[in-house]
Design a protein around this motif. Structure first.
Motif, PDB file in Angstrom:
ATOM      1  N   ARG A 179      49.993  33.056  53.992  1.00  0.00           N
ATOM      2  CA  ARG A 179      50.029  33.511  55.021  1.00  0.00           C
ATOM      3  C   ARG A 179      50.548  32.697  56.135  1.00  0.00           C
ATOM      4  O   ARG A 179      52.165  32.175  56.485  1.00  0.00           O
ATOM      5  CB  ARG A 179      50.059  35.054  55.761  1.00  0.00           C
ATOM      6  CG  ARG A 179      49.704  35.284  56.624  1.00  0.00           C
ATOM      7  CD  ARG A 179      51.152  35.927  56.845  1.00  0.00           C
ATOM      8  NE  ARG A 179      52.356  36.480  58.214  1.00  0.00           N
ATOM      9  CZ  ARG A 179      53.856  36.149  58.021  1.00  0.00           C
ATOM     10  NH1 ARG A 179      54.170  35.700  57.616  1.00  0.00           N
ATOM     11  NH2 ARG A 179      54.080  36.505  59.254  1.00  0.00           N
ATOM     12  N   VAL A 180      50.245  31.769  55.799  1.00  0.00           N
ATOM     13  CA  VAL A 180      50.290  30.569  57.027  1.00  0.00           C
ATOM     14  C   VAL A 180      51.672  29.186  56.071  1.00  0.00           C
ATOM     15  O   VAL A 180      52.064  28.573  56.945  1.00  0.00           O
ATOM     16  CB  VAL A 180      49.501  29.378  57.022  1.00  0.00           C
ATOM     17  CG1 VAL A 180      49.313  28.008  57.600  1.00  0.00           C
ATOM     18  CG2 VAL A 180      48.167  29.742  58.078  1.00  0.00           C
ATOM     19  N   VAL A 181      51.888  29.912  55.044  1.00  0.00           N
ATOM     20  CA  VAL A 181      53.136  28.981  53.996  1.00  0.00           C
ATOM     21  C   VAL A 181      54.193  30.198  54.962  1.00  0.00           C
ATOM     22  O   VAL A 181      55.338  28.818  54.944  1.00  0.00           O
ATOM     23  CB  VAL A 181      52.349  28.711  53.182  1.00  0.00           C
ATOM     24  CG1 VAL A 181      54.063  28.090  52.395  1.00  0.00           C
ATOM     25  CG2 VAL A 181      51.753  27.892  52.171  1.00  0.00           C
TER      26      VAL A 181
ATOM     27  N   GLU B  24      56.708  27.381  56.435  1.00  0.00           N
ATOM     28  CA  GLU B  24      57.745  27.223  55.711  1.00  0.00           C
ATOM     29  C   GLU B  24      58.611  26.111  55.384  1.00  0.00           C
ATOM     30  O   GLU B  24      58.869  25.572  55.832  1.00  0.00           O
ATOM     31  CB  GLU B  24      58.909  27.910  56.053  1.00  0.00           C
ATOM     32  CG  GLU B  24      58.802  29.744  56.716  1.00  0.00           C
ATOM     33  CD  GLU B  24      60.797  30.101  57.011  1.00  0.00           C
ATOM     34  OE1 GLU B  24      61.871  29.476  57.602  1.00  0.00           O
ATOM     35  OE2 GLU B  24      60.877  31.584  56.513  1.00  0.00           O
ATOM     36  N   PRO B  25      56.913  25.315  54.432  1.00  0.00           N
ATOM     37  CA  PRO B  25      57.541  24.046  54.639  1.00  0.00           C
ATOM     38  C   PRO B  25      58.643  24.189  53.061  1.00  0.00           C
ATOM     39  O   PRO B  25      58.424  25.391  52.220  1.00  0.00           O
ATOM     40  CB  PRO B  25      56.431  23.976  53.958  1.00  0.00           C
ATOM     41  CG  PRO B  25      55.436  24.894  53.739  1.00  0.00           C
ATOM     42  CD  PRO B  25      55.789  25.479  54.717  1.00  0.00           C
TER      43      PRO B  25
ATOM     44  N   ALA C  97      58.592  33.578  51.044  1.00  0.00           N
ATOM     45  CA  ALA C  97      58.912  32.167  51.428  1.00  0.00           C
ATOM     46  C   ALA C  97      59.831  31.393  50.502  1.00  0.00           C
ATOM     47  O   ALA C  97      59.917  31.340  49.112  1.00  0.00           O
ATOM     48  CB  ALA C  97      57.326  32.132  51.567  1.00  0.00           C
ATOM     49  N   PRO C  98      60.717  30.645  51.307  1.00  0.00           N
ATOM     50  CA  PRO C  98      61.473  29.541  50.479  1.00  0.00           C
ATOM     51  C   PRO C  98      61.085  28.050  50.342  1.00  0.00           C
ATOM     52  O   PRO C  98      60.788  27.050  50.267  1.00  0.00           O
ATOM     53  CB  PRO C  98      62.369  29.597  51.233  1.00  0.00           C
ATOM     54  CG  PRO C  98      62.618  29.641  52.776  1.00  0.00           C
ATOM     55  CD  PRO C  98      60.928  31.042  53.086  1.00  0.00           C
ATOM     56  N   THR C  99      59.802  28.202  49.305  1.00  0.00           N
ATOM     57  CA  THR C  99      58.874  27.325  49.524  1.00  0.00           C
ATOM     58  C   THR C  99      58.711  27.179  48.042  1.00  0.00           C
ATOM     59  O   THR C  99      57.877  28.330  47.004  1.00  0.00           O
ATOM     60  CB  THR C  99      57.583  27.262  50.637  1.00  0.00           C
ATOM     61  OG1 THR C  99      57.989  27.665  51.302  1.00  0.00           O
ATOM     62  CG2 THR C  99      56.637  26.496  50.342  1.00  0.00           C
TER      63      THR C  99
ATOM     64  N   PRO D 252      60.010  22.526  63.103  1.00  0.00           N
ATOM     65  CA  PRO D 252      60.477  22.728  62.181  1.00  0.00           C
ATOM     66  C   PRO D 252      60.665  21.630  61.485  1.00  0.00           C
ATOM     67  O   PRO D 252      60.746  20.417  61.294  1.00  0.00           O
ATOM     68  CB  PRO D 252      61.600  23.239  62.574  1.00  0.00           C
ATOM     69  CG  PRO D 252      62.179  22.356  63.665  1.00  0.00           C
ATOM     70  CD  PRO D 252      60.910  21.889  64.440  1.00  0.00           C
ATOM     71  N   GLY D 253      61.033  22.089  59.975  1.00  0.00           N
ATOM     72  CA  GLY D 253      61.562  21.604  58.691  1.00  0.00           C
ATOM     73  C   GLY D 253      60.385  20.342  58.309  1.00  0.00           C
ATOM     74  O   GLY D 253      60.549  19.425  58.312  1.00  0.00           O
ATOM     75  N   ILE D 254      59.544  20.964  57.909  1.00  0.00           N
ATOM     76  CA  ILE D 254      58.100  20.019  57.135  1.00  0.00           C
ATOM     77  C   ILE D 254      58.839  20.484  55.706  1.00  0.00           C
ATOM     78  O   ILE D 254      58.984  20.617  55.220  1.00  0.00           O
ATOM     79  CB  ILE D 254      56.941  21.331  57.826  1.00  0.00           C
ATOM     80  CG1 ILE D 254      56.446  21.603  58.741  1.00  0.00           C
ATOM     81  CG2 ILE D 254      55.545  21.133  56.644  1.00  0.00           C
ATOM     82  CD1 ILE D 254      55.541  22.453  59.101  1.00  0.00           C
ATOM     83  N   ASP D 255      58.449  18.553  55.730  1.00  0.00           N
ATOM     84  CA  ASP D 255      58.375  18.969  53.840  1.00  0.00           C
ATOM     85  C   ASP D 255      57.836  19.126  53.070  1.00  0.00           C
ATOM     86  O   ASP D 255      58.071  19.809  52.100  1.00  0.00           O
ATOM     87  CB  ASP D 255      59.185  17.624  54.026  1.00  0.00           C
ATOM     88  CG  ASP D 255      59.971  17.172  54.575  1.00  0.00           C
ATOM     89  OD1 ASP D 255      61.271  16.916  54.083  1.00  0.00           O
ATOM     90  OD2 ASP D 255      59.883  15.989  55.710  1.00  0.00           O
ATOM     91  N   LEU D 256      56.663  18.789  53.001  1.00  0.00           N
ATOM     92  CA  LEU D 256      55.508  19.179  52.589  1.00  0.00           C
ATOM     93  C   LEU D 256      54.339  19.753  53.040  1.00  0.00           C
ATOM     94  O   LEU D 256      53.580  19.083  54.363  1.00  0.00           O
ATOM     95  CB  LEU D 256      54.388  18.104  52.039  1.00  0.00           C
ATOM     96  CG  LEU D 256      53.751  17.821  50.574  1.00  0.00           C
ATOM     97  CD1 LEU D 256      53.632  19.089  49.725  1.00  0.00           C
ATOM     98  CD2 LEU D 256      53.421  16.218  49.928  1.00  0.00           C
TER      99      LEU D 256
END
Length: 277
Positions: A221-223, A227-228, A258-260, A193-197
């Motif tokens: 969909r992968v994003v 959830e980066p 997505a919150p990206t 979890p917690g991917i920055d980029l």
């Protein structure tokens, strides 16, 4: 065993940059590391062999050639295929550069004279140390083609790059690789979890009428799955085999919840990033 690199001074963790060469070729510079991904440098109009009599024409000129790159510490290679490790890379790259990839690619690289291939299976990791900075590269699940033609394409991996100072992780960077949507991708946010980029391969590569990499819609969909904080699409307009252009990704990104934050790079662009505050 760790890959030990010569330190050139204290690592800088406050900011980094991503330089987009084209297709899936980028230079990632962070924490003192300089990483080249999926090196492909053929000129526009030239062709790559994709195996089994299949070819692709390069449509867009890469932003630079190998001689114009900054000093490179290592290569992260999703798979050994003509549009990701081409004849120019095989001929001009330093044969002693460390290359982290999968077992199939290490074998092919060895045949081309590359002496420092490091093979990873899914979820396996390779540590790289440079002074007080550590990079852990972990192979992420990837599926390059539907089952009916899977044997015609080389196996592929995604990559998770974890940059740390001692035991403290500073930045997490995900590269999808040439994958389709598949169930094992849901394991990524469970364990990482917690991917920055995230750099996500789009384009909808189509061979023999069959889509073998994510379309723009699939890539969004992968994003949504991983959830980066920030996502950048790549691998969508460089070769004649692409079905899905950037506009497909952008349209899907406009619809997602997505919150990206989505960011777009053109050939030769440099995207500068920072760790979460």
């Amino acid at each position: 065993m760790s890959i030990e690199l010569m330190s050139t001074g204290q690592a800088e963790f406050g900011h980094g940059e991503l330089y987009f060469v084209g297709n899936a070729t980028t230079v990632i510079r962070y924490a003192g590391f300089s990483i080249l991904t999926d090196p492909a440098f053929l000129h526009a109009g030239e062709h790559v062999h994709l195996g089994h009599g299949m070819y692709a024409r390069r449509e867009v000129e890469p932003a630079c050639q190998i001689s114009e790159l900054p000093p490179i510490d290592l290569i992260v290679l999703s798979h050994h295929h003509g549009d990701h490790f081409d004849d120019v890379a095989a001929r001009e790259l330093d044969k002693d550069l460390p290359i982290v990839t999968n077992e199939h690619a290490v074998g092919r690289l060895r045949e081309q004279g590359f002496r420092r291939g490091y093979a990873l299976d899914t979820w396996e990791s390779q540590d790289v140390v440079k002074g007080d900075a550590r990079l852990r590269i972990t192979s992420m699940p990837g599926k390059h083609a539907p089952d009916q033609i899977a044997g015609m394409l080389p196996p592929v991996m995604g990559s998770m790059l974890d940059f740390s100072l001692g035991e403290e992780r500073k930045f997490r960077f995900y590269i999808s690789g040439d994958t389709l949507l598949h169930e094992r991708l849901y394991d990524i946010p469970r364990w990482y979890p917690g991917i920055d980029l995230a750099m996500v391969h789009a384009g909808g590569t189509t061979l023999m009428g069959i889509v073998v990499t994510m379309t723009g819609e699939d890539a969004v969909r992968v994003v949504e799955i991983v959830e980066p904080r920030t996502a950048i699409p790549i691998h969508y307009n460089d070769f004649s085999v692409f079905l899905s252009g950037l506009e497909d990704f952008q349209h899907a990104a406009e619809q997602t919840r997505a919150p990206t934050e989505f960011h777009y790079v053109s050939h030769g662009d440099t995207y500068r990033f920072r760790p979460a505050q």
